[in-house]
Design a protein around this motif. Structure first.
Motif, mmCIF file in Angstrom:
data_model
loop_
_atom_site.group_PDB
_atom_site.id
_atom_site.type_symbol
_atom_site.label_atom_id
_atom_site.label_comp_id
_atom_site.label_asym_id
_atom_site.label_seq_id
_atom_site.Cartn_x
_atom_site.Cartn_y
_atom_site.Cartn_z
ATOM 1 N N TYR A 77 -34.588 -36.436 1.313
ATOM 2 C CA TYR A 77 -33.569 -36.636 2.334
ATOM 3 C C TYR A 77 -34.200 -37.138 3.621
ATOM 4 C CZ TYR A 77 -29.325 -35.902 5.037
ATOM 5 O OH TYR A 77 -28.216 -36.090 5.826
ATOM 6 N N SER B 152 -30.937 -27.618 1.793
ATOM 7 C CA SER B 152 -31.036 -28.970 2.349
ATOM 8 C C SER B 152 -29.653 -29.549 2.595
ATOM 9 C CB SER B 152 -31.821 -29.868 1.394
ATOM 10 O OG SER B 152 -31.752 -31.215 1.802
ATOM 11 N N GLN C 280 -25.568 -40.519 2.245
ATOM 12 C CA GLN C 280 -26.472 -39.380 2.083
ATOM 13 C C GLN C 280 -26.826 -39.115 0.629
ATOM 14 O OE1 GLN C 280 -25.859 -35.968 5.020
ATOM 15 N NE2 GLN C 280 -23.885 -36.960 5.127
ATOM 16 N N ASP D 259 -36.933 -30.735 1.974
ATOM 17 C CA ASP D 259 -36.391 -31.840 1.185
ATOM 18 C C ASP D 259 -36.963 -33.147 1.712
ATOM 19 O OD1 ASP D 259 -34.953 -33.579 -0.335
ATOM 20 O OD2 ASP D 259 -33.021 -32.621 -0.022
ATOM 21 N N ALA E 251 -30.006 -40.597 -1.160
ATOM 22 C CA ALA E 251 -31.352 -40.034 -0.996
ATOM 23 C C ALA E 251 -31.950 -39.623 -2.332
ATOM 24 C CB ALA E 251 -31.296 -38.826 -0.052
ATOM 25 N N GLN F 79 -23.862 -34.485 -2.837
ATOM 26 C CA GLN F 79 -25.322 -34.453 -2.718
ATOM 27 C C GLN F 79 -25.935 -33.543 -3.783
ATOM 28 O OE1 GLN F 79 -26.926 -34.271 1.280
ATOM 29 N NE2 GLN F 79 -28.540 -32.881 0.627
ATOM 30 N N ASN G 205 -28.892 -30.276 6.420
ATOM 31 C CA ASN G 205 -28.972 -31.688 6.794
ATOM 32 C C ASN G 205 -27.598 -32.329 6.965
ATOM 33 O OD1 ASN G 205 -31.766 -31.552 6.696
ATOM 34 N ND2 ASN G 205 -31.857 -32.156 4.549
#
Length: 324
Positions: free
Chosen positions: A142, A212, A183, A139, A186, A252, A216
């Motif tokens: 990100y 991801s 986040q 990713d 992104a 996300q 993450n």
């Protein structure tokens, strides 16, 4: 000198109008609202040094990044006076705030900063590419976001650590929520629909997005969660961390899918403010909303998949033929 100043200010006003026209009315209203809130906050400041320090930082950032100093020095006489007048105009909100709060001691400091700032040489800095071996390599969006926000992430870690030292769990929770909200940004990029052609199928893109998210989010939120659990590790705190992790994951995934549903980044920003961000915040406080968030994500995924099937069927067929 007066004529040159008026000509320069006229040019600056045209640049500001062009800038506002470029970013659109929604962002203009948003920025004006932030400016009004900051001005109101400045009028409530009682410390003598807060306004001068804020003015100094703001003016230094503007002076350090402007690109027209050498050009104006070659084309105009008395450019130092021009800079002083411009910097005093930029400091009007701070000067008015100082007058409202009866902070008359800071007024000469504003004038001194405006006069001295033009003599400060610009500081040139270069960004350092940080190795990120722990983040999921599939990713890139990100990873790019984390590189841009790594300084903010460090600040949130520091504030969480200070919250542990001062037994303030609310500060730790706020830092964790802020990082969760950051986040999702992104994926605040609206790509062309053919970008999905780099994947073998829509399912592969979903798989990479899930991997991801799980990897993450866990890696970056783990230190913040540990600091909270060190301070307090009761059932309520553990449930809060679990709800926040789940909500961040759904948040996300939602942004990763929604980026293929909008043509412009402005519309994407409006969508982010109206749906994903409020659902993210509400689901933290009320975990039952996670079910609604999951349902919303499923519907969004089916809608995006349908659009991709309409616009990208030929692309996927060509990919499959190439693989064979």
């Amino acid at each position: 000198m007066t004529e040159s100043l008026l000509l320069y200010m006229n040019l600056r006003s045209k640049q500001i109008v062009r800038l506002f026209a470029g970013i659109g009315p929604f962002r203009c209203l948003f920025l004006i609202g932030i400016a009004a809130i900051l001005f109101y906050a400045f009028t409530k400041v009682t410390s003598v040094w807060v306004l001068p320090v804020c003015y100094l930082l703001m003016l230094w950032l503007y002076h350090n990044n402007r690109k027209d100093k050498e050009f104006l020095s070659l084309q105009m006489h008395g450019v130092k006076k021009l800079f002083t007048a411009e910097y005093l105009l930029l400091g009007l909100p701070f000067i008015i705030s100082g007058i409202i709060t009866a902070n008359y001691i800071s007024l000469p400091v504003f004038i001194l900063i405006a006069v001295v700032m033009q003599w400060i040489h610009p500081v040139r800095y270069h960004s350092i590419v940080l190795p990120m071996p722990l983040l999921y390599s599939g990713d890139l969006l990100y990873r790019r976001m984390f590189r841009k926000q790594v300084s903010l992430y460090a600040v949130l870690l520091f504030l969480s650590f200070m919250g542990v030292l001062h037994d303030n769990i609310n500060l730790c929770k706020v830092c964790l929520i802020l990082w969760g909200a950051i986040q999702g940004t992104a994926y605040m990029v609206t790509p062309p629909k053919h970008e999905l052609s780099v994947y073998n199928s829509f399912g592969m893109y979903q798989l990479i997005l899930v991997k991801s998210g799980l990897s993450n989010i866990f890696i970056t939120m783990f230190p913040l969660i540990v600091l909270i659990l060190v301070l307090r590790h009761d059932t309520e705190t553990i449930l809060f961390c679990l709800a926040l992790f789940s909500s961040t994951l759904l948040y996300q995934l939602n942004m990763g899918m929604a980026r293929f549903s909008f043509e412009t980044q402005t519309v994407m920003g409006i969508y982010w403010l109206l749906f994903p961000l409020p659902l993210f915040l509400v689901s933290i406080m009320t975990p039952v909303v996670l079910i609604l968030y999951l349902t919303f994500n499923i519907g969004l995924t089916l809608s995006v998949k349908k659009n991709i099937n309409i616009y990208g069927t030929d692309i996927y067929k060509r990919i499959e033929q190439g693989i064979r």
